[in-house]
Design an enzyme around this catalytic site. Sequence first.
Site, short mmCIF file in Angstrom:
data_model
loop_
_atom_site.label_atom_id
_atom_site.label_comp_id
_atom_site.label_asym_id
_atom_site.label_seq_id
_atom_site.Cartn_x
_atom_site.Cartn_y
_atom_site.Cartn_z
N THR A 1 -10.09 -4.57 0.26
CA THR A 1 -11.33 -4.14 0.90
C THR A 1 -12.47 -5.10 0.56
O THR A 1 -12.41 -5.83 -0.43
CB THR A 1 -11.73 -2.73 0.45
OG1 THR A 1 -12.04 -2.76 -0.96
CG2 THR A 1 -10.61 -1.72 0.69
N THR B 1 0.81 -1.21 0.00
CA THR B 1 0.00 0.00 0.00
C THR B 1 0.84 1.27 0.00
O THR B 1 1.87 1.36 0.68
CB THR B 1 -0.93 0.00 1.22
OG1 THR B 1 -1.72 -1.19 1.21
CG2 THR B 1 -1.87 1.20 1.19
N GLU B 2 0.38 2.25 -0.77
CA GLU B 2 1.01 3.57 -0.82
C GLU B 2 -0.03 4.63 -0.48
O GLU B 2 -1.23 4.35 -0.49
CB GLU B 2 1.57 3.82 -2.22
CG GLU B 2 2.64 2.84 -2.62
CD GLU B 2 3.22 3.09 -4.01
OE1 GLU B 2 4.09 2.31 -4.44
OE2 GLU B 2 2.79 4.06 -4.66
N PRO B 3 0.41 5.86 -0.20
CA PRO B 3 -0.56 6.92 0.11
C PRO B 3 -1.61 7.11 -0.99
O PRO B 3 -2.75 7.47 -0.71
CB PRO B 3 0.33 8.16 0.25
CG PRO B 3 1.64 7.62 0.73
CD PRO B 3 1.79 6.31 0.01
N GLY B 4 -1.23 6.81 -2.24
CA GLY B 4 -2.16 7.01 -3.34
C GLY B 4 -2.60 5.74 -4.04
O GLY B 4 -3.23 5.79 -5.10
N ILE C 1 1.94 -0.22 6.88
CA ILE C 1 2.69 -1.47 6.78
C ILE C 1 2.75 -2.17 8.15
O ILE C 1 3.36 -1.67 9.10
CB ILE C 1 4.12 -1.21 6.25
CG1 ILE C 1 4.05 -0.45 4.91
CG2 ILE C 1 4.87 -2.54 6.11
CD1 ILE C 1 3.18 -1.10 3.86
N THR C 2 2.12 -3.34 8.21
CA THR C 2 2.14 -4.16 9.42
C THR C 2 3.56 -4.64 9.70
O THR C 2 4.27 -5.05 8.78
CB THR C 2 1.20 -5.37 9.23
OG1 THR C 2 -0.12 -4.90 8.94
CG2 THR C 2 1.15 -6.23 10.49
N GLU D 1 -3.75 -15.30 2.34
CA GLU D 1 -3.79 -14.09 3.17
C GLU D 1 -5.23 -13.78 3.58
O GLU D 1 -5.51 -13.50 4.75
CB GLU D 1 -3.19 -12.91 2.41
CG GLU D 1 -3.25 -11.61 3.21
CD GLU D 1 -2.55 -10.45 2.51
OE1 GLU D 1 -2.61 -9.33 3.05
OE2 GLU D 1 -1.95 -10.67 1.44
N GLY E 1 -23.96 -2.32 27.60
CA GLY E 1 -24.37 -1.03 28.13
C GLY E 1 -23.20 -0.10 28.30
O GLY E 1 -22.21 -0.16 27.56
#
Length: 381
Positions: free
Chosen positions: A367, A126-129, A157-158, A244, A341
């Site tokens: 996703t 994954t990247e910011p974009g 990043i895990t 995965e 509650g």
Amino acid sequence: MKTEVLSQEHDIYRNALRKFLVKEVYPFYDEWEKKGIIPRELWTKMGDNGFLCPWLDESYGGLNADFGYSVVLNEELERVGSSLIGISLHNDIVVPYINSYGTSEQKKRWLPKCITGELITAIAMTEPGAGSDLAGIRTTAIKKGDHYILNGQKTFITNGINADLIVVVAKTDPKAIPPHKGISLLVVERGMPGFSRGKKLDKVGLHAQDTAELFFEDVKVPEENLLGEEGKGFYYLMDKLQQERLIVALSAQVAAEEMLKLTLEYVKERKAFGNSLSKFQSIQFKLAEMATEVELGRTFIDDLIKQHMNGEDVVNKVSMAKWWITDMAKRIATDSMQLHGGYGYMEEYEIARRYRDIPVSSIYAGTNEIMKMIIAKQMGL
């Protein structure tokens, strides 16, 4: 999980693992959540006790165990808490890339230490974009002589802070058409000049999981660290995503089971209007609905594990399980907190942590919207 694919040997392994977790993990988990990281010492302790990558070949120090051992490990880690997902990622998501696509030299160099816990792994997609759209990544690795020049940024990043080996998804041919044919996998090692990490990201949940941003500025990655063939990275990723997503679905299933258990215990103890909450029909009906959904999830995931262990192609069914079980677990979390509650909103109650931790399961590993796209495509739509 009690199914035909798990044997007495798996039960023995589970009992040993539980004893280890009771001694080395349960007493310290809340402290790790507050500190925001799981100590490296846990990794080496797990390695010393044979709990890391038991499926690897004995020649590297593994046990040559089947996937059933991974099932047991992932179930028991999730029962402690979702922040341990980084161990599952190392065991059953990242290390399999090295084992499947690495050269003999790479495997001899890295795998033994992945088993002992001396090397912690991560995968940087994954990247910011660019998230689910892997073909849209901008990180590049341009070949220059006997090495690649790696430039780019990764996020979410895990194991990002603890990781010693990072499998980085990059474009070795930025001009490739279609774009996914230019993607390759390179292994970046701790300490390589130009490789740096941002601070640990401040997340809603998974507080002890060291999720981070990674930065690559003219990092010289030797060609010996190319994983598999150049330009085949996208296909490698697609090949490994079945397992995965199965791991994510399994973890969400266990989380749902734990939340239901916590809620049942609470409503039996908590009194209102002179009776325990469990005596009210409206609460009984809600718990009956929750128990049914949890049971459906367990039946589905057990069947998929069996098929996966038999080497069957269950990408479509895994996509179904990943979206349905993670969404189900989110419903269980919401209902569980409601039934607790005001106490459910208190940090001293485990359900509060579970409520925070579960939502991201419908986001990472693709996703749930992507899962539905895969299913629709398989339906010919």
